[in-house]
Design an enzyme around this catalytic site. Sequence first.
Site, PDB file in Angstrom:
ATOM      1  N   THR A 282      39.392  43.114  35.388  1.00 58.79           N
ATOM      2  CA  THR A 282      39.895  42.560  34.126  1.00 58.79           C
ATOM      3  C   THR A 282      38.707  42.194  33.249  1.00 58.79           C
ATOM      4  O   THR A 282      37.771  41.544  33.709  1.00 58.79           O
ATOM      5  CB  THR A 282      40.784  41.327  34.399  1.00 58.79           C
ATOM      6  OG1 THR A 282      41.932  41.751  35.139  1.00 58.79           O
ATOM      7  CG2 THR A 282      41.237  40.674  33.099  1.00 58.79           C
TER       8      THR A 282
ATOM      9  N   ILE B 292      35.630  40.806  37.589  1.00 61.27           N
ATOM     10  CA  ILE B 292      35.504  40.444  36.177  1.00 61.27           C
ATOM     11  C   ILE B 292      34.582  41.452  35.509  1.00 61.27           C
ATOM     12  O   ILE B 292      33.436  41.637  35.919  1.00 61.27           O
ATOM     13  CB  ILE B 292      34.954  39.013  36.028  1.00 61.27           C
ATOM     14  CG1 ILE B 292      35.975  37.993  36.541  1.00 61.27           C
ATOM     15  CG2 ILE B 292      34.562  38.732  34.577  1.00 61.27           C
ATOM     16  CD1 ILE B 292      37.266  37.907  35.741  1.00 61.27           C
ATOM     17  N   LYS B 293      35.110  42.118  34.480  1.00 63.84           N
ATOM     18  CA  LYS B 293      34.329  43.141  33.771  1.00 63.84           C
ATOM     19  C   LYS B 293      33.570  42.525  32.606  1.00 63.84           C
ATOM     20  O   LYS B 293      34.141  41.806  31.791  1.00 63.84           O
ATOM     21  CB  LYS B 293      35.255  44.238  33.226  1.00 63.84           C
ATOM     22  CG  LYS B 293      35.510  45.369  34.180  1.00 63.84           C
ATOM     23  CD  LYS B 293      36.445  46.376  33.572  1.00 63.84           C
ATOM     24  CE  LYS B 293      35.702  47.540  32.977  1.00 63.84           C
ATOM     25  NZ  LYS B 293      36.627  48.574  32.483  1.00 63.84           N
ATOM     26  N   LEU B 294      32.292  42.837  32.563  1.00 65.51           N
ATOM     27  CA  LEU B 294      31.418  42.366  31.486  1.00 65.51           C
ATOM     28  C   LEU B 294      30.586  43.534  30.984  1.00 65.51           C
ATOM     29  O   LEU B 294      30.182  44.394  31.777  1.00 65.51           O
ATOM     30  CB  LEU B 294      30.468  41.285  32.009  1.00 65.51           C
ATOM     31  CG  LEU B 294      31.089  39.972  32.493  1.00 65.51           C
ATOM     32  CD1 LEU B 294      30.225  39.345  33.572  1.00 65.51           C
ATOM     33  CD2 LEU B 294      31.249  39.013  31.322  1.00 65.51           C
TER      34      LEU B 294
ATOM     35  N   VAL C 211      36.309  40.732  30.211  1.00 67.90           N
ATOM     36  CA  VAL C 211      36.015  39.606  29.325  1.00 67.90           C
ATOM     37  C   VAL C 211      35.923  40.153  27.899  1.00 67.90           C
ATOM     38  O   VAL C 211      35.405  41.246  27.675  1.00 67.90           O
ATOM     39  CB  VAL C 211      34.690  38.924  29.753  1.00 67.90           C
ATOM     40  CG1 VAL C 211      34.156  38.002  28.664  1.00 67.90           C
ATOM     41  CG2 VAL C 211      34.887  38.154  31.055  1.00 67.90           C
TER      42      VAL C 211
END
Length: 316
Positions: free
Chosen positions: A94, A130-132, A96
Site C-alpha cells: 500500500t 508500505i510503498k514509498l 504512501v
Amino acid sequence: MNQLDGIKQFTTVVADSGDIESIRHYQPQDATTNPSLLLKAAGLEQYGHLIEDAIAWGKKHGGTQEQQVAAASDKLAVNFGAEILKSIPGRVSTEVDARLSFDKEKSIEKARHLVGLYQQQGIDKSRILIKLAATWEGIRAAGQLEKEGINCNLTLLFSFAQARACAEAGVYLISPFVGRIYDWYQARSPLEPYVVEEDPGVKSVRNIYDYFKQHRYETIVMGASFRRTEQILALTGCDRLTISPNLLKELKEKEEPVIRKLVPSSQMFHRPTSMTEAEFRWEHNQDAMAVEKLSEGIRLFAVDQRKLEDLLAAKL
C-alpha cells in the site's frame, strides 16, 4: 506446463493490480497497488461497497472537507488492501501519498497511520508492505520504519544509486522498473530488432540482482513495470516479479518451457562504505533517465491521487 507456472518454479509471482477478481484468478503470492491502480479499480461497480465504507469513515472522522477526504482516501487504500489479502497468502503493498516523497517525517507518520488502519481490521503488519518512492527522503523513512518492524517496498526505482542506497538502509524490498526504463531508451534510440538481452530495463534489474547477491544484501529484488512477456521471462529467477493481469494472462496461455535466467552468484565481495546523501544525489543525478523517470513517476502518482480524492470529495 504454462509459462506462468514455469516462472513460479523459480520466482515469487506478484499481481500488479487493484482488481481483486484478476488477483483471485491468477493466484499470486503477493499483490501491489498504487494510486493509479486504485483509481482504475474504484471506477468498477463491484467495488462500490469499499468506496462507500471509506466515505462513511471520512464523514465519521469529521473536520474540514479536505481532512475528511484525506481520511477517506487512506481508508479506501486499506479497504482494497484488506480485500486483496483475502485472496492471497502473502502481502499487499500500500502506497504512501506521492506528495510526501520529499518529506521523511510525514512519510513515516503516514506509514504508521496506514499500518494502524490495517490493524484496526485485524490485519497484522507482517502482511503489509508500505510503498514509498525511492527518493533520498523515502529511503531514510524506510530505514526508520524497518527498525520499527514495518517492512517497506521502495518503488519508482530507476538508478543503481537508488538500489544501493536502499540495500544499505536495510530496506525489505525494492521494485526496480523495467518497462519505464525501456520506454525512455526506446523513445531515443529504438532497439530494433528487439533483443531482450540488450533491453536496458532488463539489464538494470540483472545488475542490481547480481550486486545484491554478491554483497549478501538481504533486500528483496522485485522486478516491476513490464511491457512484454520477453522481459519477464528474461528475469526468471529474480526474487519476485510483479506482473499486470494482461501479461499474467499471456503467460498463462503459452505452453512453453521456462529457463531460469537469474542465479545468485557464487562470488562474494565486501560491502563498500554506505553512500552519503551527497554521494547518492550525485550518482543518481549522473543518470539522466533515472532523474527524469523518478520525477515523472512521482508527478503521475500525485495526479492520480488527486483524481481519487476528487472522486471521494464528490461523494462526501
